[in-house]
Design an enzyme around this catalytic site. Structure first.
Site, short mmCIF file in Angstrom:
data_model
loop_
_atom_site.label_atom_id
_atom_site.label_comp_id
_atom_site.label_asym_id
_atom_site.label_seq_id
_atom_site.Cartn_x
_atom_site.Cartn_y
_atom_site.Cartn_z
N ASP A 194 0.84 -1.20 0.00
CA ASP A 194 0.00 0.00 0.00
C ASP A 194 0.87 1.25 0.00
O ASP A 194 1.90 1.31 0.67
CB ASP A 194 -0.90 0.00 1.25
CG ASP A 194 -1.76 1.23 1.34
OD1 ASP A 194 -2.71 1.34 0.55
OD2 ASP A 194 -1.47 2.09 2.19
N GLU A 235 0.86 -0.92 -5.02
CA GLU A 235 -0.33 -0.10 -5.24
C GLU A 235 0.09 1.34 -5.51
O GLU A 235 0.74 1.97 -4.67
CB GLU A 235 -1.25 -0.17 -4.02
CG GLU A 235 -2.53 0.62 -4.16
CD GLU A 235 -2.50 1.97 -3.45
OE1 GLU A 235 -3.43 2.77 -3.65
OE2 GLU A 235 -1.53 2.23 -2.69
#
Length: 473
Positions: A194, A235
């Site tokens: 992330d 991501e």
């Protein structure tokens, strides 16, 4: 533990399809298990903010969701993806609290990015501040207040509960390695990095996707996971060229451009921009239409002309159902310029036919589809949760009870979507080594051909009428 497969992945929070992991498992077993192969279980660790994305530790499951036995049970039925917030850790974590308590005597003193060490004069000049790719109108920091009464600035990209990690320090590298090993050893087939592009920082730059730092960091993480047979998924929400660069290195990437391109195609019955992307997009990718965040806008820069992007953004508030500009403002604690908060079903005007066509195109596109739990149930904008919390993103984060799921599953649009998902999972034409071809006639008649050996599946779609058929071996 189930290994990664070329099957649709459900994205869900631990408490969004039922109130915890046990209820999630029940809902899936009863209604959905044959339509998915994997699950991206959004952060299920103890967290102090951002609905799980400010983790305090990766070694525990939040007690309100269950425990590792519940996660392991899911991992025996589905391949699982976990989040690793590589850029930051909670301000309430043991690591940061130890740093605040002991300062330079803490073993974690080098885990965080201290302004006094990062910038040449302890502070950035205005030119350096302006260069940073940031979420705030000032230099990204919080003031660390130590037990001895002293203070100093530490890097904080996002919310004040999310303190940035120094991924290049030896302490940071050790921290990453140990956490990745733990997650891969506890049921993860894939790990999503992330906010990956924010994790590499260098004074005088944008501090976003800094090369060669990003490749060193990816290589470090990949090396750790190889021993466990787990895969990485970085991501990044930004220009599509970044996804292409990562794909060229052989890693999986996200297709965050598809959602807006599809909305544009279905709003205006024009498929040329969509066709172009389907032809050039990475093949080793996960496709999305919806996620726990909003519908990405920056991801289609240069794939759609600027005037088409602006027109589509404006028309979401015109053609979409129960979505208003104010939901994307400070009034709803949302100043994200790179996404629009709305469920995908409502962005298409709660139109069953348009929605099913969008999913059909997604399933025929190169890569492996991900379906967000709200999207799986063709969910409408949750205005009640939005108004209750005044958080813009909550418009697309409805909490379904077991009973609600049982009702939603009976809707024709959901029934048809699940049938499409089963078809995508089981037909051999979608083999990742197969061929892909897309054709467009009269700007709105789209044809996608998937073939593998003697098997084929062909989608015939009209972008104006939303009619489509599937021809297959």
């Amino acid at each position: 533990m189930k290994k990664f497969e070329n099957k649709i992945m459900l994205i869900t929070y631990a408490d969004s399809l039922g109130k915890n992991l046990k209820e999630l498992s029940y809902v899936l077993d009863e209604h959905i298990s044959d339509a998915i192969g994997g699950i991206h279980v959004l952060p299920f660790f103890p967290s102090s903010g951002d609905r799980g994305f400010a983790p305090m530790t990766y070694r525990e499951v939040d007690k309100s969701f269950g425990d590792w036995n519940d996660i392991n049970e899911l991992s025996n039925k589905y391949f699982l993806m976990y989040d690793y917030m590589i850029n930051h850790i909670s301000a309430q974590s043991f690591y940061y609290k130890d740093f605040l308590s002991k300062k330079d005597n803490s073993e974690y003193k080098d885990l965080f990015i201290r302004y006094k060490d990062f910038w040449e004069n302890g502070e950035p000049n205005q030119e350096q501040v302006d260069a940073i790719y940031k979420r705030k109108p000032r230099a990204p920091y919080v003031t660390a207040k130590f037990a001895d009464g002293t203070e100093e600035k530490v890097w904080c990209t996002f919310d004040e509960e999310q303190i940035d990690i120094d991924c290049e320090s030896e302490t940071g590298k050790k921290f990453i390695n140990e956490n990745l090993k733990f997650l891969a050893g506890n049921g993860a087939s894939l790990i999503r990095l992330d906010a990956f592009a924010y994790a590499t920082k260098k004074a005088g730059t944008s501090c976003f996707f800094i090369e060669p730092g990003v490749w060193n960091l990816l290589g470090q993480c990949d090396e750790v996971l190889k021993d466990y047979g787990a895969l990485l998924l970085p991501e990044i929400h930004e220009h599509y060229s970044m996804q292409l660069k990562i794909a060229e290195k052989g890693y999986f990437v996200y297709d965050f451009a598809l959602p807006m391109l599809l909305i544009h195609a279905l709003y205006y019955g024009e498929g040329k921009y969509l066709k172009n992307w389907l032809e050039i997009c990475p093949r080793k990718q996960f496709t999305t239409l919806d996620t726990h965040d909003g519908i990405g806008v920056v991801d289609v820069k240069d794939l759609l002309p600027d005037e088409e992007i602006n027109k589509t953004k404006e028309d979401i508030f015109k053609f979409g159902a129960n979505v208003k500009k104010i939901y994307n403002t400070s009034a709803y604690n949302n100043l994200d310029i790179y996404q629009i908060n709305c469920t995908y079903y409502s962005a298409l005007g709660d139109n069953d036919n348009a929605y099913l066509l969008a999913r059909a195109i997604q399933f025929f596109a190169p890569g492996i589809p991900q379906v967000y739990y709200v999207g799986m149930l063709a969910g409408k904008n949750d205005l009640e949760l939005l108004e209750e919390t005044k958080v813009g993103r909550n418009i697309n984060r409805h909490y379904y009870t077991k009973e609600e799921v049982e009702m939603e599953i009976k809707r024709p649009v959901v029934h048809k979507l699940l049938e499409l998902m089963r078809f995508r999972n089981n037909h051999p034409a979608f083999n990742l080594d197969g061929s892909f071809k897309v054709e467009l006639e009269n700007s709105n008649e789209l044809k996608i051909i998937r073939e593998y050996k003697e098997d084929y599946a062909i989608l015939h779609a009209n972008l104006k009428t939303f009619d489509f058929t599937i021809e297959h071996s």
